[in-house]
Design a protein around this motif. Structure first.
Motif, mmCIF file in Angstrom:
data_model
loop_
_atom_site.group_PDB
_atom_site.id
_atom_site.type_symbol
_atom_site.label_atom_id
_atom_site.label_comp_id
_atom_site.label_asym_id
_atom_site.label_seq_id
_atom_site.Cartn_x
_atom_site.Cartn_y
_atom_site.Cartn_z
ATOM 1 N N ARG A 32 19.591 4.634 22.083
ATOM 2 C CA ARG A 32 18.799 5.275 21.024
ATOM 3 C C ARG A 32 17.429 5.604 21.591
ATOM 4 O O ARG A 32 16.769 4.744 22.161
ATOM 5 N N GLY A 90 24.209 14.790 25.868
ATOM 6 C CA GLY A 90 23.433 13.997 24.916
ATOM 7 C C GLY A 90 21.947 14.144 25.157
ATOM 8 O O GLY A 90 21.155 14.244 24.219
ATOM 9 N N MET A 133 20.575 9.800 19.573
ATOM 10 C CA MET A 133 21.574 8.984 20.251
ATOM 11 C C MET A 133 22.026 9.708 21.514
ATOM 12 O O MET A 133 22.372 10.884 21.465
ATOM 13 N N CYS A 149 28.965 14.226 29.926
ATOM 14 C CA CYS A 149 28.817 13.926 28.499
ATOM 15 C C CYS A 149 27.436 13.356 28.199
ATOM 16 O O CYS A 149 26.834 13.689 27.185
ATOM 17 N N SER A 150 26.900 12.497 29.081
ATOM 18 C CA SER A 150 25.565 11.956 28.838
ATOM 19 C C SER A 150 24.500 13.027 29.037
ATOM 20 O O SER A 150 23.468 13.012 28.375
ATOM 21 N N GLY A 181 24.872 9.168 24.169
ATOM 22 C CA GLY A 181 26.058 8.342 24.316
ATOM 23 C C GLY A 181 26.248 7.518 23.055
ATOM 24 O O GLY A 181 25.783 7.884 21.979
ATOM 25 N N SER A 182 26.899 6.402 23.186
ATOM 26 C CA SER A 182 27.129 5.568 22.002
ATOM 27 C C SER A 182 26.210 4.360 21.943
ATOM 28 O O SER A 182 26.184 3.662 20.940
ATOM 29 N N LEU A 183 25.423 4.113 22.996
ATOM 30 C CA LEU A 183 24.602 2.907 23.010
ATOM 31 C C LEU A 183 23.102 3.148 23.087
ATOM 32 O O LEU A 183 22.325 2.281 22.719
ATOM 33 N N SER A 203 31.921 11.435 32.427
ATOM 34 C CA SER A 203 30.980 10.630 31.651
ATOM 35 C C SER A 203 29.544 11.056 31.925
ATOM 36 O O SER A 203 28.704 11.053 31.044
#
Length: 123
Positions: free
Chosen positions: A109, A41, A103, A37-38, A105-107, A34
């Protein structure tokens, strides 16, 4: 596929309880996955910021040469889709500001903004 992505895919939910790097047995991937992955991003957001800055400089030069606002917006939107473009003139300068959101991750911005100016009436 890079090594981190391969390790993420190789991790199995059935072996989650045996992996000490996992916070609990319900986690699908190890903690490092994780984080990796961030980081991707964040790198993507940084690359988008560079593209936004470059496109706003190109757009300012176009406006300075007498091209229309539509041409300037097109240049920015080709480089960074869904970016918003505004321009202003002040004395001998024409300035372009381009904004968008990245963006992570998914949360998360992250608002991004780039401005650039060029001489008005230049070649």
């Amino acid at each position: 596929m890079d090594a981190d992505a391969a390790r993420c895919r190789a991790s199995s939910p059935t072996t989650a309880s045996a992996d000490r790097s996992l916070p609990n047995s319900r986690s699908r991937y190890p903690r490092w996955c994780s984080r990796s992955c961030s980081e991707r991003g964040a790198l993507s957001a940084a690359a988008r910021q560079v593209a936004l800055q470059d496109a706003s400089a190109d757009a300012a030069r176009l406006l300075g040469r007498g091209e229309g606002a539509a041409a300037a917006a097109r240049v920015v939107n080709v480089a960074v889709p869904a970016a918003h473009v505004s321009s202003s003139r002040s004395g001998d300068l024409v300035c372009v500001t381009a904004t968008t959101e990245a963006m992570i991750g998914s949360l998360v911005r992250v608002p991004q903004r780039a401005s650039s100016c060029a001489l008005d009436g230049g070649l």
